[in-house]
Design an enzyme around this catalytic site. Structure first.
Site, short mmCIF file in Angstrom:
data_model
loop_
_atom_site.label_atom_id
_atom_site.label_comp_id
_atom_site.label_asym_id
_atom_site.label_seq_id
_atom_site.Cartn_x
_atom_site.Cartn_y
_atom_site.Cartn_z
N ARG A 113 -17.23 4.50 5.51
CA ARG A 113 -16.12 3.80 4.86
C ARG A 113 -14.98 3.47 5.84
NH1 ARG A 113 -15.46 4.45 -0.94
NH2 ARG A 113 -17.45 5.19 -1.74
N ALA A 138 -17.90 -0.65 -5.44
CA ALA A 138 -17.21 -1.48 -4.44
C ALA A 138 -17.81 -2.88 -4.43
CB ALA A 138 -17.33 -0.83 -3.06
N GLY A 171 -22.66 2.14 0.18
CA GLY A 171 -23.77 1.22 0.40
C GLY A 171 -23.58 -0.09 -0.37
N ASP A 216 -11.62 -1.14 -8.83
CA ASP A 216 -11.60 0.10 -9.61
C ASP A 216 -10.43 0.15 -10.59
OD1 ASP A 216 -13.87 1.08 -8.44
OD2 ASP A 216 -12.99 2.99 -7.83
N ARG A 234 -19.78 16.07 -1.16
CA ARG A 234 -20.01 15.00 -0.19
C ARG A 234 -19.91 15.56 1.21
NH1 ARG A 234 -16.29 10.04 -2.34
NH2 ARG A 234 -17.80 8.69 -1.37
N GLU A 264 0.87 -1.19 0.00
CA GLU A 264 0.00 0.00 0.00
C GLU A 264 0.90 1.23 0.00
OE1 GLU A 264 -3.27 1.14 -0.15
OE2 GLU A 264 -2.31 3.08 0.24
#
Ligand SMILES: Cc1cc2nc3c(=O)[nH]c(=O)nc-3n(C[C@H](O)[C@H](O)[C@H](O)COP(=O)(O)OP(=O)(O)OC[C@H]3O[C@@H](n4cnc5c(N)ncnc54)[C@H](O)[C@@H]3O)c2cc1C
Length: 450
Positions: free
Chosen positions: A137, A346, A48, A333, A219, A35
């Protein structure tokens, strides 16, 4: 400094990378997760999952499904409605009655004579029964991390390039921004919409990079105690879509109903900034929704002072999700970044992880990886590319830009069935199909693990 190992490399530790790690761990497939950030982290927003995706989590591992349920409000009674609403579709834009020449804020008079006003429910866009819901998230990521063996995670490892090893092994040599390298049998690219692994697999082709979709979104999170003050008790605890011309506003509860997630979409032809997430202000947001209803304006007033704007990019269709020299496969993605208009990016990434895990568990060794990736590509690419395309056209439909315009009865009819292919999907059949195709190859089908 060079490390050598014979296992697989996952690049990227978002929802997809972590879910794939959980899937490989279940099958006993050794891997390392690289990562680029200093730790795992997600943005402070909601995401969701519909019942088919939650079921797929359970197929990967019951613990994964439980991790989701721990964060979700899926245990609230309304989540178990026989026909729960994905979203309750309402009109929020005052230009609708104006353009339709209707008085008293009427937006539609339905076939049965019912008059529907601004902000009132036009119809339920029905989801499917079963466990579903929205989560914060960061909460979800925290739960996923608990299911990933800590020793496999390497941080501050930004992938720069992948080359084939010179020793004839066919291995992949990963180079990182810190000057280190690592050798693995193959790379599983879970590095998101700006994926480096995608650039490598697709070379200089234009589909390697994401393009602006013409939509952007504000958002923000509003405490439920605040939301009920201007929306009442009923609306904020259920998922709402307020539509208008070239924009729509979504609200749904997350964090077990303690927070209302807001995603407010708007349109512009181009995106000039290099950054895809930029600071904004309530004033700027108000300008975008100046023709909208008082409730939407109150919602904007309740947003954080500087809500983020997210430019919504998506990928053009990739002709392949994998390459063989060295072996790289794209997941989530990195393979199919979509606009969020079907709330499934997702979820479809979770499906990728299930199928890829099952395929890798069924092959006998490194020599079968090429076949495994080919089968994964064959099974997953059509469905995930369809998500990208239908998500784009979905926004046009909700925002009264499709050929149906603002004919709400026609919009309702279309919305009633347009998600069938996505939600009524039997992922277990895909697994069977993948395993059948693998059986056709000479070395597949052994119980030996990678
Ligand atoms: C506004 C909005 C709302 C959405 N709502 C929903 C929803 O309700 N439901 C749903 O299913 N989906 C939703 N989505 C889509 C969903 O957010 C994405 O599909 C999902 O988060 C993608 O996860 P990922 O792990 O594939 O990629 P990412 O989350 O982008 O993770 C990629 C990871 O790779 C790391 N990385 C990147 N480059 C490198 C590198 N070179 N080397 C090493 N590491 C690297 C990054 O740091 C990151 O941790 C929404 C998206 C948006 C924009």
């Amino acid at each position: 400094m060079t490390s050598r190992s014979s296992n697989l490399a996952i690049v990227g530790g978002g929802i997809t990378g972590l879910t794939l790690s959980i899937s490989l761990t279940k099958h006993g497939i050794s891997h390392t997760l690289y990562e680029s950030a200093a730790g795992f982290g997600e943005i402070g927003a909601g995401v969701g999952f519909e019942p088919n995706f939650v079921r797929t989590m359970g197929l990967i591992s019951p613990a994964l499904q439980e991790a989701f349920l721990t964060c979700a409000d899926a245990k609230r009674p309304e989540a178990f409605d026989k026909t729960p609403a994905f979203f309750q579709y309402r009109i929020g834009d005052l230009r609708v009655p104006e353009r339709k020449g209707l008085k008293d804020n009427l937006v539609a008079i339905k076939k049965d004579g019912t008059e529907v006003k601004i902000g009132e429910k036009l119809f339920d866009w029905r989801s499917r029964p079963g466990l579903r819901g929205g989560v914060h998230r960061a909460h979800l990521l925290d739960e996923l991390v608990k299911l990933v063996p800590p020793h496999i995670c390497k941080f501050k490892k930004r992938l720069i390039d992948v080359m084939e090893a010179e020793d004839g092994s066919g291995d992949a040599v990963l180079s990182f921004a810190d000057g280190t390298t690592a050798t693995h049998s193959a790379v599983l690219g879970c590095d998101g919409i700006k994926s480096r692994t995608r650039e490598i697999v697709l070379g200089g082709k234009e589909e390697a990079r994401a393009v602006f979709s013409g939509k952007y979104a504000y958002r923000g999170l509003i405490p439920m105690s605040k939301a009920v003050k201007f929306m009442g008790d009923y609306l904020p605890l259920r998922s709402q879509m307020f539509a208008g011309y070239h924009g729509h506003v979504l609200t749904f509860p997350i964090a077990k109903g303690t927070i209302m997630n807001v995603v407010a979409f708007s349109s512009r032809p181009t995106w000039e900034s290099e950054k895809w997430v930029v600071d904004s202000s309530r004033e700027e947001m108000l300008k975008d929704y100046e023709t909208w209803s008082p409730m939407i304006k109150e919602l904007i007033a309740a947003m954080p002072e500087k809500p983020d704007i997210w430019a919504l990019f998506n990928h053009r269709p990739a002709k392949t999700y994998h390459q063989t020299k060295p072996k790289i496969v794209l997941v989530g993605d990195a393979a199919h970044a979509s606009t969020p208009h079907q709330g499934a990016g997702a979820g479809v990434g979770v499906e990728d992880c299930y199928i890829l895990g099952e395929i890798l568990a069924a092959v006998s060794g490194n020599e079968d990886l090429e076949k495994a990736f080919k089968v994964y590509d064959e099974i997953r690419r059509p469905r995930s590319l369809k998500l990208v395309e239908t998500s784009r056209t979905g926004a046009q439909l909700y925002e009264l830009e499709s050929e149906l315009g603002d004919d709400f009865e026609a919009i309702e009819d279309r919305m009633e069935t347009r998600m069938d292919w996505l939600w009524d999907y039997d992922i277990a059949e895909d697994r069977e199909k993948a395993l059948q195709i693998l059986k056709g190859s000479a070395n597949a089908g052994s119980s030996a693990r990678l």
